[in-house]
Design a protein around this motif. Structure first.
Motif, PDB file in Angstrom:
ATOM      1  N   LEU A   1      21.107  49.418  -2.434  1.00 35.08           N
ATOM      2  CA  LEU A   1      21.383  48.408  -3.428  1.00 35.08           C
ATOM      3  C   LEU A   1      21.179  47.360  -2.300  1.00 35.08           C
ATOM      4  CD1 LEU A   1      23.027  46.638  -5.382  1.00 35.08           C
ATOM      5  CD2 LEU A   1      25.191  47.210  -4.157  1.00 35.08           C
ATOM      6  N   VAL A   2      21.535  47.178  -1.031  1.00 36.05           N
ATOM      7  CA  VAL A   2      21.236  45.931  -0.294  1.00 36.05           C
ATOM      8  C   VAL A   2      19.624  45.874  -0.034  1.00 36.05           C
ATOM      9  CG1 VAL A   2      21.432  45.106   2.224  1.00 36.05           C
ATOM     10  CG2 VAL A   2      23.414  46.271   0.987  1.00 36.05           C
ATOM     11  N   GLN A   3      18.875  46.857  -0.043  1.00 35.05           N
ATOM     12  CA  GLN A   3      17.533  46.639   0.169  1.00 35.05           C
ATOM     13  C   GLN A   3      17.144  45.908  -1.123  1.00 35.05           C
ATOM     14  OE1 GLN A   3      16.143  50.859   0.741  1.00 35.05           O
ATOM     15  NE2 GLN A   3      15.103  50.307   2.578  1.00 35.05           N
ATOM     16  N   ARG A   4      17.322  46.309  -2.164  1.00 42.58           N
ATOM     17  CA  ARG A   4      16.959  45.465  -3.470  1.00 42.58           C
ATOM     18  C   ARG A   4      17.445  43.980  -3.454  1.00 42.58           C
ATOM     19  NH1 ARG A   4      15.241  46.152  -8.922  1.00 42.58           N
ATOM     20  NH2 ARG A   4      14.578  44.180  -9.233  1.00 42.58           N
ATOM     21  N   MET A   5      18.640  43.595  -3.076  1.00 38.34           N
ATOM     22  CA  MET A   5      19.325  42.445  -2.886  1.00 38.34           C
ATOM     23  C   MET A   5      18.593  41.622  -2.007  1.00 38.34           C
ATOM     24  SD  MET A   5      23.298  43.028  -3.224  1.00 38.34           S
ATOM     25  CE  MET A   5      23.837  41.415  -3.037  1.00 38.34           C
TER      26      MET A   5
ATOM     27  N   LEU B   1      17.253  42.215   7.429  1.00 40.65           N
ATOM     28  CA  LEU B   1      18.045  43.464   6.980  1.00 40.65           C
ATOM     29  C   LEU B   1      16.978  44.572   6.667  1.00 40.65           C
ATOM     30  CD1 LEU B   1      21.135  42.361   4.907  1.00 40.65           C
ATOM     31  CD2 LEU B   1      21.247  43.377   7.026  1.00 40.65           C
ATOM     32  N   LEU B   2      15.756  43.832   6.237  1.00 30.17           N
ATOM     33  CA  LEU B   2      14.686  44.719   5.769  1.00 30.17           C
ATOM     34  C   LEU B   2      13.871  45.521   6.717  1.00 30.17           C
ATOM     35  CD1 LEU B   2      13.118  42.701   2.800  1.00 30.17           C
ATOM     36  CD2 LEU B   2      14.608  44.714   2.568  1.00 30.17           C
TER      37      LEU B   2
ATOM     38  N   ALA C   1      15.976  51.471   6.674  1.00 27.95           N
ATOM     39  CA  ALA C   1      16.615  50.155   7.421  1.00 27.95           C
ATOM     40  C   ALA C   1      17.804  50.252   8.104  1.00 27.95           C
ATOM     41  CB  ALA C   1      16.778  49.311   5.928  1.00 27.95           C
ATOM     42  N   TYR C   2      17.605  50.319   9.426  1.00 29.83           N
ATOM     43  CA  TYR C   2      18.626  50.733  10.154  1.00 29.83           C
ATOM     44  C   TYR C   2      19.827  49.704  10.236  1.00 29.83           C
ATOM     45  CZ  TYR C   2      15.886  48.315  13.908  1.00 29.83           C
ATOM     46  OH  TYR C   2      15.185  47.419  14.447  1.00 29.83           O
ATOM     47  N   LEU C   3      19.106  48.403  10.131  1.00 29.63           N
ATOM     48  CA  LEU C   3      20.240  47.184  10.341  1.00 29.63           C
ATOM     49  C   LEU C   3      21.122  47.277   9.197  1.00 29.63           C
ATOM     50  CD1 LEU C   3      17.533  44.256  11.473  1.00 29.63           C
ATOM     51  CD2 LEU C   3      19.353  45.694  12.948  1.00 29.63           C
ATOM     52  N   ILE C   4      20.715  47.735   7.985  1.00 31.22           N
ATOM     53  CA  ILE C   4      21.601  47.753   7.038  1.00 31.22           C
ATOM     54  C   ILE C   4      22.733  48.733   7.234  1.00 31.22           C
ATOM     55  CG2 ILE C   4      21.848  48.445   4.429  1.00 31.22           C
ATOM     56  CD1 ILE C   4      19.287  47.303   4.013  1.00 31.22           C
TER      57      ILE C   4
ATOM     58  N   SER D   1      24.999  47.332   9.998  1.00 35.54           N
ATOM     59  CA  SER D   1      25.948  46.398   9.309  1.00 35.54           C
ATOM     60  C   SER D   1      27.054  47.080   8.546  1.00 35.54           C
ATOM     61  CB  SER D   1      25.049  45.111   8.525  1.00 35.54           C
ATOM     62  OG  SER D   1      24.150  44.600   9.231  1.00 35.54           O
ATOM     63  N   PHE D   2      26.670  47.963   7.633  1.00 35.58           N
ATOM     64  CA  PHE D   2      27.614  48.448   6.941  1.00 35.58           C
ATOM     65  C   PHE D   2      28.832  49.218   7.888  1.00 35.58           C
ATOM     66  CE2 PHE D   2      29.105  52.147   4.163  1.00 35.58           C
ATOM     67  CZ  PHE D   2      29.583  51.235   3.179  1.00 35.58           C
ATOM     68  N   PHE D   3      28.282  49.712   8.799  1.00 37.24           N
ATOM     69  CA  PHE D   3      29.355  50.553   9.750  1.00 37.24           C
ATOM     70  C   PHE D   3      30.360  49.509  10.460  1.00 37.24           C
ATOM     71  CE2 PHE D   3      30.097  51.504  14.249  1.00 37.24           C
ATOM     72  CZ  PHE D   3      30.869  52.522  14.269  1.00 37.24           C
ATOM     73  N   LEU D   4      29.943  48.305  10.816  1.00 36.92           N
ATOM     74  CA  LEU D   4      30.614  47.187  11.499  1.00 36.92           C
ATOM     75  C   LEU D   4      31.332  46.964  10.586  1.00 36.92           C
ATOM     76  CD1 LEU D   4      27.930  45.550  13.678  1.00 36.92           C
ATOM     77  CD2 LEU D   4      29.687  47.293  14.461  1.00 36.92           C
ATOM     78  N   LEU D   5      31.213  46.633   9.357  1.00 36.78           N
ATOM     79  CA  LEU D   5      32.230  46.206   8.289  1.00 36.78           C
ATOM     80  C   LEU D   5      33.141  47.139   7.956  1.00 36.78           C
ATOM     81  CD1 LEU D   5      29.631  44.380   5.896  1.00 36.78           C
ATOM     82  CD2 LEU D   5      31.183  43.354   7.162  1.00 36.78           C
ATOM     83  N   CYS D   6      32.872  48.428   8.003  1.00 37.48           N
ATOM     84  CA  CYS D   6      33.792  49.551   7.510  1.00 37.48           C
ATOM     85  C   CYS D   6      34.833  49.429   8.722  1.00 37.48           C
ATOM     86  CB  CYS D   6      33.047  50.696   7.343  1.00 37.48           C
ATOM     87  SG  CYS D   6      32.404  51.046   5.997  1.00 37.48           S
TER      88      CYS D   6
END
Length: 593
Positions: free
Chosen positions: A311-315, A325-326, A334-337, A340-345
């Motif tokens: 989803l984030v890649q498409r956005m 993020l790409l 896309a490891y930065l996605i 980032s998701f890990f840090l948000l969680c």
């Protein structure tokens, strides 16, 4: 307006290697671990609100999910690109509307990951009392971040092992449960059915249904990584997920009612199936169920990572999120996605201190809202992209019943837990703010420039950035060129395209490309009309380009490389049944009319 003629030849570079595509088992496992983990908690929820009729409420949920199979099948069959509800709305309405669906999906994945990881560690804690749950939850989230960074192929192997273990464990539990029921009699079942309901049976079924709708969370996951699936796999994942929850969820709820006194259900709601296993088979079955619960809930964490990455890649490709993020590693991930998701969680986990109730509020409303928007996307697809080929079509009555059922469940959950609405808004508003800052960053930069030049002049002298820096940034953002491929469309259609781009995209440059075969004459009338239309849109610099060649994936790839324009910044009108290519073969080209 400039005119350009070009003769296109086949690309001379070697074709790019296609990444490994997921087969039916692997794709089903990735999304199936999420949806089938629901039986670990949804039976208890349904029994609390529907009592002895919980299995009926769960069958109703299975019926709604059956309707959504055709809804998802039509939308993703017509638009087989990652993004789920976001992709459906992006190709049928405005980017801002699609972004709302994306934000809801992101919140759903975030809450899924944290709840699943925390619940998994709670099950492990039942077996190992000394486990620090919070630290273990963070460690589990970090483990699956690393696994997804390694690549989806490696992730799918783990998902398959977890999925097969889970289905096998549920089968063992159901078989032993029914064997115990027939050998020990129906006294508990008869006793439970003699218990009075709070209110009418219809009220019990309604609220039980509303609560049990959480049991199909994860059904939307497959649509968010459809591009990683082999051809024909996606509808099979929908069928497999529907079968799993329609069979196991009602059966486990019925066994719980048949073997456990109603009062004991509430006392053991956090690990109801483990308690059911202990009654039916003894401590060994309770241990097996607990270990399996920890595994499959961990699998749901993996599903969140895989789904949110697609989803984030498409956005990000659509410039709804920052482009950094790409960046990918050698594996193409896309490891930065993922990071980032890990840090948000982790941040949400620490802020809520693992409060499952608070996270459930985000989870419930966001997930049910996403399903509603997917239904809306199907309606818009029928109205605005009806010529687009699709393998299956959902009928009008299916849409009405399915959307109404999900909205009813959403209302029911809001009535049951009104505090959840406020919790949801506390997370939803910041998420939407980030995306909408990206969508309206031009307007915000120009407004900030105005403040620097007219309101904050004394302060502007000491600020590290100047108004001309803001203008340069605006010009850089708007320099991204877009392409519309026309078949000789009438001027009204091209006007729609230009209006859409002005409203939805940050650009001042548009190429209108007419692909002609050898011997075909350029559409002089259309060229003249576009020159006139160009004057009506002074904010756009329009080039009309005539290309000699065959329109298709090779030409799109060639022009994308030549002009340095990403394929998702290229538009076409809705193709008809005779169009020789599937939309997925065009590499992300978007529909605009």
């Amino acid at each position: 307006m400039e005119n350009e003629a070009a003769i296109c030849v086949a690309p001379t570079s070697a074709p790019k290697a296609h990444p490994h595509k997921l087969k039916e088992l692997a794709a089903t496992a990735i999304c199936g671990n999420d949806i089938t983990s629901s039986c670990l908690y949804v039976s208890a929820l349904a029994i609390i609100y529907s009592g002895q009729y919980a299995w009926v409420a769960l069958l109703m949920v299975g019926g709604v999910l059956f309707l959504f199979r055709s809804i998802y099948g039509e939308v993703v069959g017509a638009l087989p690109l990652n993004g789920g509800a976001y992709n459906a709305l992006l190709n049928t309405t405005s980017k801002s509307t699609a972004s709302l669906a994306a934000c809801l999906t992101l919140l759903s994945y975030m809450a899924t990951a944290v709840i699943s990881a925390s619940e998994a560690m709670h099950y492990v804690h039942h077996l190992w009392q000394g486990l620090p749950i919070l630290i273990a939850t963070v460690a589990l989230l970090a483990f699956f971040m690393g696994l997804t960074i390694m690549g989806i192929g490696e992730s799918s192997i783990v998902a398959v092992i977890i999925f097969i273990t889970h289905i096998s464990t549920l089968t063992i539990l159901v078989v032993i449960g029914f064997a115990y029921l027939f050998s020990h009699g129906f006294d508990t079942l008869i006793l439970n059915y003699s218990q009075p309901l709070q209110g009418s049976i219809w009220k019990a079924l309604y609220f039980g249904f509303a609560a049990a709708m959480l049991g199909i969370s994860g059904f939307e996951s497959s649509a968010n990584f459809v591009e990683e699936q082999a051809p024909g796999v996606f509808p099979k994942t929908l069928r497999n997920m529907w079968l799993a929850v329609t069979v196991f969820n009602p059966l486990t709820a019925f066994l719980a009612i048949a073997l456990i006194p109603m009062a004991a259900v509430a006392q053991n709601s956090t690990a109801l199936l483990a308690y059911l296993g202990e009654i039916a088979g003894g401590p060994w079955l309770a241990t097996l169920v607990s270990v399996n619960a920890a595994l499959v809930l961990s699998g749901a964490v993996l599903t969140s990572y895989v789904g949110v990455t697609g989803l984030v890649q498409r956005m990000t490709l659509d410039r709804c999120l920052p482009q950094f993020l790409l960046i990918t590693n050698k594996k193409g991930s896309a490891y930065l996605i993922m990071i980032s998701f890990f840090l948000l969680c982790v941040s949400i986990l620490l802020i809520t201190r693992g409060d499952i109730g608070a996270l459930a509020g985000v989870y419930t409303i966001s997930f049910l809202s996403v399903m509603t928007l997917f239904g809306v996307g199907n309606v818009l697809l029928k109205l605005r992209r009806n010529r687009l080929p699709r393998p299956v079509r959902a009928s009008g009555w299916v849409l009405i019943v399915a959307i109404s059922a999900v909205v009813a469940a959403l209302v029911g959950n809001a009535i049951l837990n009104p505090a959840y609405v406020w919790v949801f808004l506390k997370y939803f508003i910041p998420t939407v703010s980030v995306v909408f800052i990206m969508l309206y960053r031009i307007e915000l930069l120009l407004f900030f420039t105005y403040l620097l030049e007219h309101v904050w002049r004394p302060i502007a002298k000491i600020l590290p950035f100047k108004s001309y820096n803001m203008i340069r940034l605006v010009m850089k953002i708007k320099s991204q060129e877009f392409v519309f491929f026309t078949k000789g469309d009438n001027i009204a259609n091209i006007n729609k395209v230009m209006r859409y781009i002005v409203v939805n995209e940050h650009t001042n440059r548009l190429k209108i490309v007419n692909v002609l075969k050898e011997g075909e004459e350029p559409p002089k009338k259309l060229m003249h009309e576009i020159e006139v239309l160009d004057l009506a849109y002074p904010e756009l610099e329009v080039d009309f380009v005539i290309i000699r060649g065959q329109f298709g994936p090779e030409l799109i790839q060639e022009l994308s490389d030549k002009w340095k324009i990403p394929k998702n910044f290229m538009f076409i009108g809705s193709p008809g049944d005779r169009f020789p290519y599937g939309l997925e073969e065009l590499g992300g080209v978007r529909l605009v009319i």
